[in-house]
Design a protein around this motif. Structure first.
Motif, mmCIF file in Angstrom:
data_model
loop_
_atom_site.group_PDB
_atom_site.id
_atom_site.type_symbol
_atom_site.label_atom_id
_atom_site.label_comp_id
_atom_site.label_asym_id
_atom_site.label_seq_id
_atom_site.Cartn_x
_atom_site.Cartn_y
_atom_site.Cartn_z
ATOM 1 N N HIS A 108 0.926 -1.095 0.094
ATOM 2 C CA HIS A 108 0.098 -0.001 -0.146
ATOM 3 C C HIS A 108 0.933 1.254 -0.011
ATOM 4 C CE1 HIS A 108 -2.459 2.906 1.973
ATOM 5 N NE2 HIS A 108 -3.578 2.662 1.113
ATOM 6 N N ILE A 109 1.843 1.213 0.751
ATOM 7 C CA ILE A 109 2.860 2.555 0.856
ATOM 8 C C ILE A 109 3.301 2.609 -0.741
ATOM 9 C CG2 ILE A 109 5.196 3.145 1.618
ATOM 10 C CD1 ILE A 109 4.365 1.866 4.357
ATOM 11 N N LYS A 110 3.832 1.557 -1.240
ATOM 12 C CA LYS A 110 4.685 1.678 -2.634
ATOM 13 C C LYS A 110 3.201 2.180 -3.765
ATOM 14 C CE LYS A 110 6.841 -0.911 -6.031
ATOM 15 N NZ LYS A 110 6.844 -2.198 -6.709
ATOM 16 N N PHE A 111 2.053 1.596 -3.442
ATOM 17 C CA PHE A 111 1.191 2.189 -4.280
ATOM 18 C C PHE A 111 0.986 3.464 -4.217
ATOM 19 C CE2 PHE A 111 -3.574 2.608 -5.251
ATOM 20 C CZ PHE A 111 -3.453 2.120 -6.436
ATOM 21 N N ASN A 112 1.015 3.915 -2.890
ATOM 22 C CA ASN A 112 0.542 5.429 -2.887
ATOM 23 C C ASN A 112 1.847 6.269 -3.202
ATOM 24 O OD1 ASN A 112 -1.853 5.042 -1.605
ATOM 25 N ND2 ASN A 112 -1.058 5.281 0.521
ATOM 26 N N GLN A 113 3.052 5.757 -2.936
ATOM 27 C CA GLN A 113 4.210 6.690 -3.573
ATOM 28 C C GLN A 113 4.151 6.600 -5.141
ATOM 29 O OE1 GLN A 113 7.187 4.274 -2.071
ATOM 30 N NE2 GLN A 113 7.415 5.467 -0.042
ATOM 31 N N GLU A 114 3.808 5.627 -5.700
ATOM 32 C CA GLU A 114 3.611 5.727 -7.212
ATOM 33 C C GLU A 114 2.581 6.566 -7.729
ATOM 34 O OE1 GLU A 114 2.729 1.538 -8.286
ATOM 35 O OE2 GLU A 114 5.105 1.021 -7.882
ATOM 36 N N CYS A 115 0.951 6.575 -6.921
ATOM 37 C CA CYS A 115 0.339 7.344 -7.286
ATOM 38 C C CYS A 115 0.646 8.965 -7.269
ATOM 39 C CB CYS A 115 -0.849 7.126 -6.286
ATOM 40 S SG CYS A 115 -1.591 5.755 -6.776
ATOM 41 N N GLN A 116 1.328 9.183 -5.919
ATOM 42 C CA GLN A 116 1.865 10.451 -5.820
ATOM 43 C C GLN A 116 2.738 11.109 -6.777
ATOM 44 O OE1 GLN A 116 3.547 11.012 -1.738
ATOM 45 N NE2 GLN A 116 1.565 11.446 -1.068
ATOM 46 N N LYS A 117 3.751 9.995 -7.231
ATOM 47 C CA LYS A 117 4.651 10.539 -8.321
ATOM 48 C C LYS A 117 3.978 10.947 -9.538
ATOM 49 C CE LYS A 117 8.639 8.913 -10.806
ATOM 50 N NZ LYS A 117 8.633 10.078 -11.818
ATOM 51 N N LYS A 118 3.024 9.898 -10.158
ATOM 52 C CA LYS A 118 2.432 10.455 -11.323
ATOM 53 C C LYS A 118 1.563 11.663 -11.182
ATOM 54 C CE LYS A 118 1.652 5.671 -12.447
ATOM 55 N NZ LYS A 118 0.515 4.440 -12.464
ATOM 56 N N THR A 119 0.990 12.132 -9.919
ATOM 57 C CA THR A 119 0.265 13.246 -9.836
ATOM 58 C C THR A 119 1.427 14.445 -9.667
ATOM 59 O OG1 THR A 119 -1.373 12.049 -8.662
ATOM 60 C CG2 THR A 119 -1.255 14.627 -8.248
ATOM 61 N N PHE A 120 2.688 14.225 -8.995
ATOM 62 C CA PHE A 120 3.410 15.355 -8.858
ATOM 63 C C PHE A 120 3.954 15.423 -10.113
ATOM 64 C CE2 PHE A 120 4.166 14.432 -4.013
ATOM 65 C CZ PHE A 120 2.785 14.762 -3.827
ATOM 66 N N ASP A 121 4.386 14.582 -11.063
ATOM 67 C CA ASP A 121 4.876 14.697 -12.446
ATOM 68 C C ASP A 121 3.941 15.585 -13.292
ATOM 69 O OD1 ASP A 121 6.923 13.216 -11.883
ATOM 70 O OD2 ASP A 121 6.246 11.469 -12.960
ATOM 71 N N ARG A 122 2.523 15.443 -13.075
ATOM 72 C CA ARG A 122 1.747 16.413 -13.735
ATOM 73 C C ARG A 122 1.811 18.030 -13.390
ATOM 74 N NH1 ARG A 122 -3.162 13.523 -15.935
ATOM 75 N NH2 ARG A 122 -2.525 11.341 -16.263
ATOM 76 N N LEU A 123 2.139 17.946 -12.014
ATOM 77 C CA LEU A 123 2.182 19.320 -11.611
ATOM 78 C C LEU A 123 3.573 20.150 -11.610
ATOM 79 C CD1 LEU A 123 0.223 18.575 -8.205
ATOM 80 C CD2 LEU A 123 -0.670 19.784 -10.465
ATOM 81 N N GLN A 124 4.528 19.364 -12.255
ATOM 82 C CA GLN A 124 5.892 20.055 -12.439
ATOM 83 C C GLN A 124 5.962 21.196 -13.105
ATOM 84 O OE1 GLN A 124 8.579 17.174 -13.874
ATOM 85 N NE2 GLN A 124 7.606 16.739 -15.803
ATOM 86 N N ASN A 125 5.221 21.584 -13.986
ATOM 87 C CA ASN A 125 5.394 22.768 -14.863
ATOM 88 C C ASN A 125 4.982 24.093 -13.978
ATOM 89 O OD1 ASN A 125 6.608 21.434 -16.835
ATOM 90 N ND2 ASN A 125 4.823 20.943 -17.822
ATOM 91 N N PHE A 126 4.114 23.926 -13.023
ATOM 92 C CA PHE A 126 3.704 24.877 -12.296
ATOM 93 C C PHE A 126 4.921 25.211 -11.420
ATOM 94 C CE2 PHE A 126 -0.252 22.537 -13.015
ATOM 95 C CZ PHE A 126 -1.249 23.662 -13.541
ATOM 96 N N THR A 127 4.947 26.912 -11.216
ATOM 97 C CA THR A 127 5.897 27.480 -10.257
ATOM 98 C C THR A 127 5.285 27.196 -8.961
ATOM 99 O OG1 THR A 127 4.946 29.438 -10.100
ATOM 100 C CG2 THR A 127 6.449 29.158 -11.963
ATOM 101 N N ASP A 128 6.544 27.290 -7.816
ATOM 102 C CA ASP A 128 6.181 27.110 -6.452
ATOM 103 C C ASP A 128 5.228 28.258 -6.051
ATOM 104 O OD1 ASP A 128 8.220 25.061 -6.244
ATOM 105 O OD2 ASP A 128 9.508 26.429 -5.227
ATOM 106 N N GLU A 129 5.063 29.394 -6.667
ATOM 107 C CA GLU A 129 4.345 30.441 -6.298
ATOM 108 C C GLU A 129 3.014 30.038 -6.811
ATOM 109 O OE1 GLU A 129 3.262 35.234 -7.375
ATOM 110 O OE2 GLU A 129 5.279 34.232 -8.068
ATOM 111 N N GLU A 130 2.709 29.503 -8.028
ATOM 112 C CA GLU A 130 1.524 28.966 -8.277
ATOM 113 C C GLU A 130 0.841 27.813 -7.435
ATOM 114 O OE1 GLU A 130 1.438 29.587 -13.369
ATOM 115 O OE2 GLU A 130 2.893 28.145 -12.331
ATOM 116 N N LEU A 131 1.746 26.855 -7.153
ATOM 117 C CA LEU A 131 1.289 25.989 -6.216
ATOM 118 C C LEU A 131 0.702 26.249 -4.770
ATOM 119 C CD1 LEU A 131 3.891 23.110 -7.305
ATOM 120 C CD2 LEU A 131 1.426 23.296 -7.770
#
Length: 159
Positions: A108-131
């Protein structure tokens, strides 16, 4: 304020809620084991807090003890959880993961980490200020939702 933009935010929140509800209602593979989210949440809590009680799980998840007990019984029957009588209070049972339950917990920990990585990858083009702006907006929305919950509870408490 732009009323049309606020309506779009409202609609996006509704869509997010619907998608999260659908996701939570689906079974997921954790390693070679299939569990529903409610079961996986409880395995996760027991894994992070060995010895936790059903009542404590209910408090953390904001669910009734009865609802949590039903899920714990399912997890016990699947061989993932065991109840151990509390030596200081014979009426209490502490929950522990079995060896198989610990494997599910790690999956479950591994599954959650994979889900987070996929989500965070989609957000990588936003600046820290936008986030940070998004985070502040989400925190305000959460305040409004908490207030809605509080008002609804107060309203039904009067009935």
């Amino acid at each position: 304020m732009n009323a049309q933009l606020l309506q779009q935010i409202w609609g996006a929140q509704d869509t997010a809620y619907d998608l999260m509800s659908k996701y939570d209602s689906l079974p997921h593979y954790y390693g070679r084991v299939v569990l529903y989210q409610a079961e996986a949440y409880i395995v996760d809590l027991i894994g992070h807090h060995p010895g936790i009680t059903v009542t404590q799980i209910g408090e953390i998840l904001n669910k009734t003890t009865s609802a949590c007990s039903q899920i714990v019984r399912k997890l016990k029957s699947k061989g993932f959880v065991e109840q151990i009588r509390n030596p200081g209070n014979n009426r209490l049972y502490n929950l522990e993961l079995t060896k198989e339950g610990a494997e599910v917990f790690q999956a479950h920990i591994k599954f959650n980490q994979e889900c987070q990585k996929k989500t965070f990858d989609r957000l990588q083009n936003f600046t820290d200020e936008e986030l940070m702006i998004h985070l502040r907006v989400q925190q305000k929305l959460n305040e409004a939702y908490r207030d809605d919950v509080r008002r609804s509870r107060e309203q039904f408490a009067k009935i």
